[in-house]
Design a protein around this motif. Structure first.
Motif, PDB file in Angstrom:
ATOM      1  N   ASP A  58       7.900 -79.241 -54.148  1.00  0.00           N
ATOM      2  CA  ASP A  58       7.006 -80.244 -54.556  1.00  0.00           C
ATOM      3  C   ASP A  58       7.521 -81.557 -54.742  1.00  0.00           C
ATOM      4  OD1 ASP A  58       8.282 -80.181 -57.221  1.00  0.00           O
ATOM      5  OD2 ASP A  58       6.542 -79.319 -58.166  1.00  0.00           O
ATOM      6  N   GLU A  59       7.018 -82.644 -54.898  1.00  0.00           N
ATOM      7  CA  GLU A  59       7.775 -83.857 -54.931  1.00  0.00           C
ATOM      8  C   GLU A  59       8.787 -84.089 -56.125  1.00  0.00           C
ATOM      9  OE1 GLU A  59       4.993 -87.143 -56.435  1.00  0.00           O
ATOM     10  OE2 GLU A  59       3.609 -85.630 -57.167  1.00  0.00           O
ATOM     11  N   TYR A  60       8.898 -83.086 -57.068  1.00  0.00           N
ATOM     12  CA  TYR A  60       9.917 -83.046 -58.157  1.00  0.00           C
ATOM     13  C   TYR A  60      10.840 -82.317 -57.663  1.00  0.00           C
ATOM     14  CZ  TYR A  60       6.068 -85.621 -60.587  1.00  0.00           C
ATOM     15  OH  TYR A  60       4.903 -86.308 -60.911  1.00  0.00           O
ATOM     16  N   GLY A 114       1.142 -81.912 -51.229  1.00  0.00           N
ATOM     17  CA  GLY A 114       2.049 -82.535 -51.449  1.00  0.00           C
ATOM     18  C   GLY A 114       3.458 -81.720 -51.394  1.00  0.00           C
ATOM     19  N   ARG A 115       3.330 -80.423 -50.779  1.00  0.00           N
ATOM     20  CA  ARG A 115       4.648 -79.450 -50.967  1.00  0.00           C
ATOM     21  C   ARG A 115       5.204 -79.419 -49.691  1.00  0.00           C
ATOM     22  NH1 ARG A 115       5.582 -76.529 -55.479  1.00  0.00           N
ATOM     23  NH2 ARG A 115       4.052 -76.250 -57.173  1.00  0.00           N
ATOM     24  N   THR A 116       6.406 -79.537 -49.833  1.00  0.00           N
ATOM     25  CA  THR A 116       7.123 -79.062 -48.276  1.00  0.00           C
ATOM     26  C   THR A 116       7.475 -77.878 -47.998  1.00  0.00           C
ATOM     27  OG1 THR A 116       7.992 -81.598 -48.725  1.00  0.00           O
ATOM     28  CG2 THR A 116       9.334 -80.186 -46.987  1.00  0.00           C
TER      29      THR A 116
END
Length: 256
Positions: A58-60, A114-116
């Motif tokens: 995720d973004e974090y 939003g997950r890579t």
């Protein structure tokens, strides 16, 4: 194994695993085919496995799935490898085309959240978000990592309890000595009661081919069978007995 703890689909075998074939250099896991009449027809075996096994960030930078896991098709079978190791796991029971479609579908769905997909951007190398996972962050987590793999290779023993309806299990890290506890929480129909419970505990800890573990707690809701003239229950909706065991490395394993 921890990724499979809470299956999101109905399964007949423990954690949806029919059998495990361990070899010195590899491991083969046979997953059962999709159960007919599942409530949600869109939740298939390939879809749920692609969701819990493939790493996504995720973004974090938080990772879901198994960091470093990569899959490819070899000889018509789905092969899972962990970057930086020579070990491999063959995922039997999965159609290669359906698996790839499931991975693509899950990657697309996770991307919208939003997950890579780490495995897609860096198929042969560690993704930046995965790098902290290359080495155990806690010494304790590595001290008894063998417990998870050992249980996976003996998953068939759960059927000593009877016919499982659902099997879950999770890790409970100890505060000292770097150990882990596995809590096994199965619900089953037409079980063997306390006799099956004792047999499972004995087989899991048998010297020689068992695990160096000790059962530290047991809880079940078994009751003596009550005579009745009613017809037998349906396999998936019959009387069940949830039972829980907490296993941890024995003192011999902890000092090894």
């Amino acid at each position: 194994m921890a990724a499979l703890a809470w299956r999101q689909i109905a399964t007949v075998h423990p954690w949806g695993i029919e059998y495990v074939d361990p070899r010195p250099d590899r491991l083969a896991i046979r997953f059962e085919t999709d159960v007919a009449g599942r409530r949600d027809a869109e939740e298939t075996q390939p879809l749920t496995l692609a969701k819990v096994l493939m790493p996504r960030a995720d973004e974090y930078g938080e990772i879901t799935g198994v960091p470093g896991a990569r899959t490819h098709i070899e000889n018509g079978q789905v092969l899972l490898r962990l970057l930086g190791t020579t070990a491999s796991i063959t995922l039997l029971g999965l159609d290669p085309d359906e698996w790839q479609q499931a991975v693509d579908a899950q990657d697309h769905e996770m991307s919208t959240c939003g997950r890579t997909p780490c495995h897609r951007d860096r198929p042969e190398r560690w993704h930046q978000a995965e790098r902290p996972c290359r080495r155990p962050s806690r010494r304790g987590a590595a001290a008894s990592a063998w417990l998870t793999g050992g249980l996976l290779r003996r998953v068939g023993l759960i059927r000593c309890l009877g016919v499982p309806l659902a099997v879950t299990g999770w890790l409970n890290c100890r505060e000292r000595d770097g150990g882990e506890r596995w809590i096994i929480d199965p619900a089953f129909a037409e079980g063997h009661g306390a006799t099956g419970h004792r047999r499972l505990t004995a087989l899991l800890s048998t010297p020689g081919w068992g695990l160096p573990v000790a059962a530290v707690d047991e809880h079940c809701t078994c009751h003596p069978a009550t005579p009745t003239s009613a017809p037998p229950p349906l396999p998936l909706y019959g009387r069940s007995c949830p039972a829980r065991w907490r296993y941890e490395p024995s003192s011999a394993a902890a000092t090894a």
